[in-house]
Design an enzyme around this catalytic site. Structure first.
Site, mmCIF file in Angstrom:
data_model
loop_
_atom_site.group_PDB
_atom_site.id
_atom_site.type_symbol
_atom_site.label_atom_id
_atom_site.label_comp_id
_atom_site.label_asym_id
_atom_site.label_seq_id
_atom_site.Cartn_x
_atom_site.Cartn_y
_atom_site.Cartn_z
ATOM 1 N N ASP A 96 1.650 6.309 5.749
ATOM 2 C CA ASP A 96 0.641 5.407 5.218
ATOM 3 C C ASP A 96 1.099 4.708 3.939
ATOM 4 O O ASP A 96 0.352 3.941 3.348
ATOM 5 C CB ASP A 96 -0.668 6.164 4.964
ATOM 6 N N LYS B 64 -9.823 13.036 8.548
ATOM 7 C CA LYS B 64 -9.289 12.611 9.836
ATOM 8 C C LYS B 64 -9.200 13.793 10.799
ATOM 9 O O LYS B 64 -9.139 14.948 10.377
ATOM 10 C CB LYS B 64 -7.870 12.039 9.650
ATOM 11 N N LYS C 190 0.841 -1.199 0.000
ATOM 12 C CA LYS C 190 0.000 0.000 0.000
ATOM 13 C C LYS C 190 0.873 1.245 0.000
ATOM 14 O O LYS C 190 1.723 1.420 0.875
ATOM 15 C CB LYS C 190 -0.910 0.000 1.231
ATOM 16 N N ARG D 248 -7.654 -0.241 1.185
ATOM 17 C CA ARG D 248 -8.201 -1.465 0.584
ATOM 18 C C ARG D 248 -8.670 -1.218 -0.848
ATOM 19 O O ARG D 248 -8.724 -2.146 -1.656
ATOM 20 C CB ARG D 248 -9.336 -1.984 1.466
ATOM 21 N N ASP E 211 -12.033 7.250 4.111
ATOM 22 C CA ASP E 211 -10.813 6.999 4.870
ATOM 23 C C ASP E 211 -10.457 5.514 4.904
ATOM 24 O O ASP E 211 -9.408 5.141 5.429
ATOM 25 C CB ASP E 211 -10.949 7.540 6.300
ATOM 26 N N GLU F 85 -9.405 3.856 2.429
ATOM 27 C CA GLU F 85 -8.917 3.965 1.048
ATOM 28 C C GLU F 85 -7.853 2.937 0.691
ATOM 29 O O GLU F 85 -7.681 2.596 -0.476
ATOM 30 C CB GLU F 85 -8.364 5.378 0.789
#
Length: 499
Positions: free
Chosen positions: A290, A279, A267, A353, A349, A351
């Protein structure tokens, strides 16, 4: 930093410093006893004077010890011998390097056999020591106007082994440890970079550099190509950002092309605001991490290439920002993924996946042996497992067990969570084939359940590294995990191929 293995006794070691252990209460390890005897009981006298008792993490640096060939002797407290564990050893090694960095020593002798846990071998001790040395020497100061003035001086670590056969058999461990350390540094650097620098385009540029350095095959799909293919889920996340999304593929070939590759899917959300489902602002700066899954793919490929491991590995990195904006995807939107399945986006949020599901579907074309995705996917995994172990789920039990075993071997552990069909019920949608969230409960599991719908054609496992990819607080920064786990898995896999 160089690492070598030397078959020698402690009293014969010539260097700037030799490290030996002391258990509570004042119990010398074997190497310490040898040095003590050679010095006429000098170490015993120091201990009897009360300068050290052997309590865990205490250190005492001695100079000009009689009859010692080393300029210094560093005594390290090992704590209680009965409670000396693997975790204690790792903490002790970190303490050793922290203490050494505060000296002027450049070459160090380390009788690692004295320090390891009973059920671990010397090779394991060496590997853990190399990783600890790499961690202690790592600095991320390239974004500061002035670099840190105190740079590590250590240049060479000599593992002292009194058995020539053991010394010869452990040589490959040095290569592995150095390669994994370099891979972890790559992962840390990418994670620690500011998100205005480490964009999807930057990751593609770094991939290009890696491809040239290690002779990898590189493919980068742009948004128009992804749109043509039908990657509606990935592109839905990218819609709010001015930074163009990329799908990066790096292929390492350590065996014949006919050998099926292990595919790693990471990811790569280079910054995650949450999109329209914004967020909270507190600690949002940490959302530059992330892309920890993508960074770990880069790091693992670096380690594999450095070792020239006889295995085929394909790294797939879907990368984008997740930003709010006039064109951003909204809660309630329905998109069509590369697999043809439609997705109702209830929360923008969730996102990770969405970009992963298209990348997982894309992985089919590489005819994989197995597919492992790595993602800072859910806060729910952090709630469940904390920052200690990585969450592990999947549809292939042998693959899961192989990953668990690799984690145990190299002390970068994962923990298996269930992936039962019952959890799929939580992803039902009134308007699409599947919803992208499953409600409040079991969030790490329902996220994996979502991904599992796109992995039907191969063996698959999922690593949720939300709790292990970075540290918060005073020591904020990327950890380099799970590069050790993945690399050990690939080492084991290459050996299983050879029989």
């Amino acid at each position: 930093m160089d690492f070598v293995i030397q078959s020698d006794n402690p009293e014969k070691y010539h260097g700037d410093c030799i490290v030996v252990g002391v258990f509570e209460s004042r119990q010398l390890t074997e190497s310490a006893k040898i040095l003590d005897t050679a010095s006429g009981g000098y170490l015993t006298k120091i201990l009897e004077q009360g300068d050290m008792d052997g309590k865990l993490h205490t250190t005492l640096l001695l100079h000009a010890v009689p009859n010692s060939q080393s300029a210094r002797i560093l005594l390290i407290g090992l704590g209680k011998q009965k409670g000396y564990t693997e975790k204690t050893f790792q903490a002790v090694v970190r303490t050793i390097f922290k203490a050494l960095h505060q000296t002027g020593a450049r070459t160090i002798g380390l009788p690692v056999a004295d320090l390891i846990v009973k059920d671990k071998n010397i090779a394991w001790g060496m590997l853990q020591s190399i990783l600890a040395a790499g961690e202690s020497s790592y600095r991320f100061d390239q974004l500061k106007s002035k670099r840190e003035s105190s740079q590590p001086l250590l240049e060479k670590i000599v593992f002292l082994v009194n058995d020539k056969f053991v010394a010869a058999s452990a040589e490959n461990v040095l290569q592995q440890g150095i390669a994994i350390t370099r891979g972890m540094h790559v992962t840390k650097d990418l994670g620690n970079l500011a998100s205005n620098i480490c964009t999807p385009t930057y990751l593609a540029e770094r991939a290009s550099e890696m491809a040239k350095t290690y002779n990898l095959k590189l493919t980068v799909l742009e948004e128009k190509e992804m749109e043509t293919l039908g990657m509606g889920a990935l592109l839905a996340v990218a819609r709010g950002s001015h930074q163009p999304a990329k799908l990066i593929v790096l292929e390492y070939r350590g065996r014949q092309d006919t050998e099926k590759p292990v595919v790693l899917v990471g990811k790569g959300v280079t910054f995650d605001t949450g999109g329209i489902s914004l967020k909270p602002s507190a600690d949002m700066d940490e959302m530059k991490y992330d892309m920890g899954g993508a960074a770990s793919v880069f790091g693992t490929l670096t380690a594999v290439a450095e070792m020239q491991l006889p295995v085929n590995v394909t790294g797939i990195v879907p990368t984008t920002e997740n930003m709010p904006g006039g064109n951003a995807t909204k809660p309630g939107d329905v998109v069509t993924s590369l697999s043809g399945q439609t997705i109702e986006i209830l929360n923008t949020d969730a996102e990770g996946r969405l970009i992963l599901c298209d990348a997982l579907a894309y992985a089919e074309r590489y005819n994989p042996e197995v597919v492992i995705d790595i993602a800072t996917l859910t806060g729910a995994c952090v709630v469940a497992l904390g920052h200690v172990v990585t969450g592990l789920m999947g549809t292939d039990e042998p693959l899961i067990q192989a990953l668990l075993q690799a984690g145990e071997e190299i002390s970068d552990r994962a923990w298996q969570l269930p992936l039962g069909e019952e959890y799929q019920e939580l992803l039902k949608s009134n308007f699409a084939d599947v919803a992208n969230i499953g409600g409040r409960w079991g969030g790490a599991i329902t996220a994996a359940c979502f991904l599992s719908r796109f992995t039907k054609k191969y063996r698959w496992a999922h690593l949720d590294i939300a709790g292990t990819a970075w540290k918060s607080g005073k020591e904020k920064g990327a950890t380099g995990r799970p590069v050790p786990l993945l690399t050990q898995f690939l080492i084991n896999h290459s050996q299983s191929i050879d029989g």
